[in-house]
Design a protein around this motif. Structure first.
Motif, short mmCIF file in Angstrom:
data_model
loop_
_atom_site.label_atom_id
_atom_site.label_comp_id
_atom_site.label_asym_id
_atom_site.label_seq_id
_atom_site.Cartn_x
_atom_site.Cartn_y
_atom_site.Cartn_z
N LEU A 83 0.82 -1.22 0.00
CA LEU A 83 0.00 0.00 0.00
C LEU A 83 0.85 1.27 0.00
CD1 LEU A 83 -3.21 -0.27 2.22
CD2 LEU A 83 -3.00 -0.14 -0.25
N ASP A 84 2.16 1.12 0.02
CA ASP A 84 3.00 2.32 -0.07
C ASP A 84 2.58 3.13 -1.29
OD1 ASP A 84 4.33 1.58 2.18
OD2 ASP A 84 6.21 1.03 1.18
N PRO A 85 2.61 4.46 -1.15
CA PRO A 85 2.12 5.30 -2.25
C PRO A 85 2.77 4.94 -3.59
CG PRO A 85 2.52 6.63 -0.31
CD PRO A 85 3.02 5.25 0.01
N LEU A 86 1.99 5.01 -4.64
CA LEU A 86 2.51 4.78 -5.98
C LEU A 86 3.56 5.84 -6.28
CD1 LEU A 86 -0.87 4.12 -7.84
CD2 LEU A 86 0.82 2.41 -7.11
N PRO A 87 4.55 5.51 -7.09
CA PRO A 87 5.53 6.54 -7.47
C PRO A 87 4.86 7.64 -8.30
CG PRO A 87 5.83 4.53 -8.75
CD PRO A 87 4.81 4.21 -7.71
N ASP A 88 5.52 8.77 -8.37
CA ASP A 88 5.03 9.84 -9.25
C ASP A 88 5.31 9.48 -10.70
OD1 ASP A 88 4.18 11.38 -7.12
OD2 ASP A 88 6.10 12.42 -6.93
N PHE A 89 4.38 9.77 -11.55
CA PHE A 89 4.60 9.59 -12.98
C PHE A 89 4.56 10.97 -13.63
CE2 PHE A 89 2.50 5.66 -11.48
CZ PHE A 89 3.52 4.76 -11.74
N SER A 90 5.48 11.19 -14.55
CA SER A 90 5.65 12.55 -15.09
C SER A 90 4.42 13.03 -15.84
CB SER A 90 6.88 12.60 -16.00
OG SER A 90 6.66 11.79 -17.14
N SER A 91 3.64 12.09 -16.39
CA SER A 91 2.49 12.52 -17.18
C SER A 91 1.22 12.67 -16.34
CB SER A 91 2.24 11.50 -18.31
OG SER A 91 2.07 10.21 -17.77
N ASP A 92 1.33 12.46 -15.02
CA ASP A 92 0.14 12.56 -14.18
C ASP A 92 -0.32 14.01 -14.00
OD1 ASP A 92 -0.02 9.87 -13.81
OD2 ASP A 92 0.68 9.86 -11.74
N HIS A 93 -1.62 14.19 -13.93
CA HIS A 93 -2.23 15.48 -13.57
C HIS A 93 -3.27 15.18 -12.50
CE1 HIS A 93 -0.61 16.43 -17.55
NE2 HIS A 93 -0.71 17.71 -17.24
N LEU A 94 -2.81 14.80 -11.31
CA LEU A 94 -3.71 14.22 -10.32
C LEU A 94 -4.38 15.29 -9.46
CD1 LEU A 94 -1.61 11.14 -9.12
CD2 LEU A 94 -3.19 11.35 -11.06
N ASP A 95 -5.66 15.12 -9.28
CA ASP A 95 -6.46 15.93 -8.36
C ASP A 95 -6.51 15.17 -7.03
OD1 ASP A 95 -8.40 17.22 -6.90
OD2 ASP A 95 -9.98 17.03 -8.41
N LYS A 96 -5.84 15.72 -6.02
CA LYS A 96 -5.75 14.98 -4.75
C LYS A 96 -7.12 14.77 -4.12
CE LYS A 96 -0.98 15.77 -3.50
NZ LYS A 96 -0.01 16.32 -2.55
N VAL A 123 2.67 -0.80 -11.47
CA VAL A 123 3.77 0.17 -11.43
C VAL A 123 4.77 -0.01 -12.59
CG1 VAL A 123 5.78 0.95 -10.10
CG2 VAL A 123 3.55 0.70 -8.98
N PRO A 124 5.30 -1.22 -12.82
CA PRO A 124 6.28 -1.32 -13.92
C PRO A 124 5.67 -0.99 -15.29
CG PRO A 124 5.72 -3.50 -13.01
CD PRO A 124 5.14 -2.49 -12.08
N VAL A 125 4.43 -1.35 -15.48
CA VAL A 125 3.80 -1.04 -16.77
C VAL A 125 3.61 0.46 -16.92
CG1 VAL A 125 1.76 -1.41 -18.20
CG2 VAL A 125 2.67 -3.30 -16.83
N GLN A 126 3.12 1.09 -15.84
CA GLN A 126 2.88 2.54 -15.93
C GLN A 126 4.20 3.30 -16.07
OE1 GLN A 126 0.03 3.86 -16.45
NE2 GLN A 126 0.82 5.96 -16.49
N ARG A 127 5.28 2.79 -15.46
CA ARG A 127 6.60 3.44 -15.62
C ARG A 127 7.00 3.44 -17.09
NH1 ARG A 127 9.18 1.43 -10.62
NH2 ARG A 127 9.26 3.24 -9.21
N LYS A 128 6.79 2.31 -17.73
CA LYS A 128 7.16 2.24 -19.15
C LYS A 128 6.25 3.13 -20.00
CE LYS A 128 8.83 -1.35 -21.23
NZ LYS A 128 9.11 -2.71 -21.74
N LEU A 129 4.96 3.12 -19.68
CA LEU A 129 4.03 3.98 -20.42
C LEU A 129 4.41 5.44 -20.23
CD1 LEU A 129 0.61 2.23 -19.63
CD2 LEU A 129 1.78 2.28 -21.84
N ASP A 130 4.81 5.78 -19.02
CA ASP A 130 5.13 7.16 -18.69
C ASP A 130 6.33 7.64 -19.50
OD1 ASP A 130 4.53 9.42 -17.07
OD2 ASP A 130 6.26 8.99 -15.81
N ARG A 131 7.21 6.72 -19.83
CA ARG A 131 8.42 7.11 -20.56
C ARG A 131 8.19 7.25 -22.05
NH1 ARG A 131 11.50 3.79 -16.75
NH2 ARG A 131 11.24 1.99 -18.08
#
Lengths: 430, 430
Positions: free
Chosen positions: A167-180, A387-395
């Motif tokens: 449950l540790d917070p997900l890493p930040d992804f550069s393409s995120d525009h998150l509304d907390k 996480v690993p999939v989103q990291r690759k998508l983010d790049r």
């Protein structure tokens, strides 16, 4: 109030056992059928043949329920419902924060109320306390309710020592525009059904049960195809018009359970047979997307729009040839195609079970629809799934310019409740 | 683009004729069946028996469409579609204003594009120009598109002399809380279907067709029960849990046409066989409503919550005994009960055909759902349909404290387009 508002002789529909609750012989067929999303279409014929309506109080001359209304998912089972079942025609996601002053005791009482409500409503019965009547006359309509705990839940209930590392917070992804304000939350509830009023009824019951113990943090609505509306129930289309879900893991695959569910002897013990869900509100920039010619859309995805087949050829279920080149020597499936990047065998075997909803919350002042995907994905371990999939998508995902992740949540969804037990009891009372 | 994105051999589903387009022998049965909302449930069995899928390009081994997907409503006909058909599981309402500089010529071209799109999509075919593919694989799913003109349309197109008196603004009602930005508009489009993606696809196509000629003014989404989810398809329940629509006029009644449609020789001539639609966004104050005991809810409505029967006794369809008193001498159906006030025989025979959608746009910051009814009602003359009833409700409806009219629109919906004609052609080119 409940007694007055409901039919006197309401016989619940015949239950459809889920995996874990079903006899072994029936298990595989049923869970597979539901996962593939064919329950509606297949059951339709059965329903028409079977004939009987779901409850005795139906008025004289009434049309029998079809299986759309009649289908029932069991609340009790090895896993919680709403994970491996087919895509619901209508769904709600809602997150709650515990009220100031509410702690472990209030949370336990709330989960007990929620579990009782889920068991009743999924059986087509009214909730125990002041049912609103909105689902009256309808069958359970494959209603499912699923409950999860967010990272912040554990500090508020003095249970930090039991918080899973996953449950540790997900890493930040550069393409995120998150509304907390529309992300995370102490508690999460997923509602799905094939009827919009049945789903709304359950959402209101869940909210009423929260009472003074918890307040709504955010709430989202979504939808999928109606049962029987398509001849291709295997995989859904999203609002980009793209077939989505072709590579979803299937319960018939030998490593399905290992990838999606925490093992029965896994850690922490209260998460046995549970799963972790990542929820992302992904807005689709449809005005931009729809301006792309279909050929370019297909290059972005790596699959044909018409039938979902890989650009390397074959049918929807054909293996993608990642090395195939055209006469100019270019990769037929571009290096940044979404379907190439998300392939499990490109991500160390990472797999997640996606069970999304489309959403459409009207049109903004510019005439642009606030629409996209409520991405809901399930895995035994987010660090090996999402996480690993989103990291690759983010790049380098070719799809990135056409989507925007607007909110994010990660929740621990414990295993299903046994008879007499409530969801999360092993966490809250263990 | 359209050619690339769509199956090559897509055979449209067999059409289901509407009244006016059907042979006389079939007319009454079909229109009645659809009006009563039983099309889904009845057709379900027919669909399973009939078997054939809606189009030839379905993949091998695919599940046949049920009638949920297969059902098709004809675009051409005496009246426009979307008026007497059963309640759609999913619907969109959208209003447009003509763009600055756009006039009669641009409006005519737009209505021609919209009519072509409606005809194609209702037949399960792609739109002519850059179809998004979102409805691919699905059947027409009883899709209907309906087009209307608002009061402001006529000045902007130099057609003021043709504006019907019936489009004069509705009177002010003291209980209204109207948001002008979400009220009225030059043009109005109603989309309904039994599948949410089919409906969204049509909404996007309509918006794309608008191009530079018109801009979205407001847009709303709604829903009704899914076909087959209920054994009581005759009348719907709303989000208050109340059965709604019992007293709706039925096509089998001798004065149905006279009440709902402008006569073929009526005025103005371009409105022959047309109808006027009143659209009201009616928010339900559900937190207040749900706190009322069912007995009090029933007194507010004048009908039993469980089955919709009048409080004076009988079944849902029993006549209401307005004079009946209890042992204390009090009226059994209270003087301010909603169902008493809205009875046609209490309003000089006024009748309107209600074909509403429920809506739910999430939960606001206070945790209160933004939910209620998209009231859509049809009549030959608003001054004899909606207005007198709403005037009485405004003066003393027991339901008023629990609802809030948040927006309002009135539109002239011309008769159906003949083959080769577009909707509104007799207005725009006459």
């Amino acid at each position: 109030m409940a007694d007055q508002s409901l039919p006197e002789a309401r016989t619940p529909a015949a239950p459809q056992p889920r995996e874990g609750a079903a006899p072994p012989a029936a298990r595989e067929g049923i869970s597979r059928r539901r996962l593939l999303g064919t329950a509606g279409a297949t059951g339709l014929v059965l329903g028409a043949a079977g004939g009987a309506a779901g409850y005795a109080a139906a008025p004289a001359g009434a049309t029998p329920l079809s299986s759309v209304g009649e289908d029932r998912v069991m609340f009790h089972g090895k896993h919680q419902p709403g994970i491996t079942e087919g895509l619901p025609a209508r769904g709600h996601l809602v997150a709650f924060d515990l009220a100031p002053g509410a702690g472990r005791k209030e949370a336990a009482a709330l989960l007990r109320r929620w579990s009782d409500t889920a068991r009743r409503l999924m059986a087509g019965e009214p909730s125990a306390d002041g049912d609103t009547g909105v689902a009256q006359d309808a069958g359970p309509s494959s209603l499912t309710l699923t409950f999860g705990f967010g990272h912040s839940f554990f500090a508020r209930t003095g249970l930090e020592e039991r918080r899973p590392v996953a449950l540790d917070p997900l890493p930040d992804f550069s393409s995120d525009h998150l509304d907390k304000a529309r992300s995370n939350g102490d508690l999460w509830v997923q509602v799905g059904a094939h009827d919009a009023l049945v789903a709304f009824h359950a959402l209101r019951a869940v909210q009423k049960d929260a009472g003074a113990a918890a307040r709504v943090r955010w709430q989202m609505n979504g939808f999928n195809r109606s049962p029987g509306a398509t001849a291709r129930p295997m995989t859904a289309r999203n609002l980009m018009g793209q077939i989505d879900g072709t590579r979803n893991p299937k319960p018939s695959e030998p490593d399905f359970d290992r990838r999606i569910f925490v093992p029965a002897d896994g850690e922490p013990a209260w998460m046995a047979n549970g799963s972790y869900v990542v929820v992302r509100r992904i807005r689709m920039l449809l005005d931009d997307w729809e301006k792309l010619p279909v050929k370019e859309q297909e290059a972005v995805i790596g699959r044909r729009k018409s039938d979902g087949a890989p650009l390397s050829g074959g049918t929807e279920t054909s293996a993608m040839d990642l090395e195939k080149t055209d006469s100019a020597g270019d990769l037929v499936v571009p290096f940044n195609a979404h379907a190439r990047i998300t392939r499990p065998d490109q991500n160390g075997g990472a797999a997640m079970l996606r069970r999304p909803l489309s959403y459409h919350d009207g049109i903004d002042a510019a005439g642009v629809p606030d629409a996209g995907l409520l991405f809901v994905c399930w895995q035994a371990d987010p660090l090996r799934g999402f996480v690993p999939v989103q990291r690759k998508l983010d790049r380098g995902d070719a799809l990135t310019p056409f989507i925007r992740h607007e909110s994010s949540g990660l929740f621990a969804v414990p295993g299903g409740a046994a008879e007499g037990e409530y969801v999360g009891q092993r966490l809250l009372e263990g």
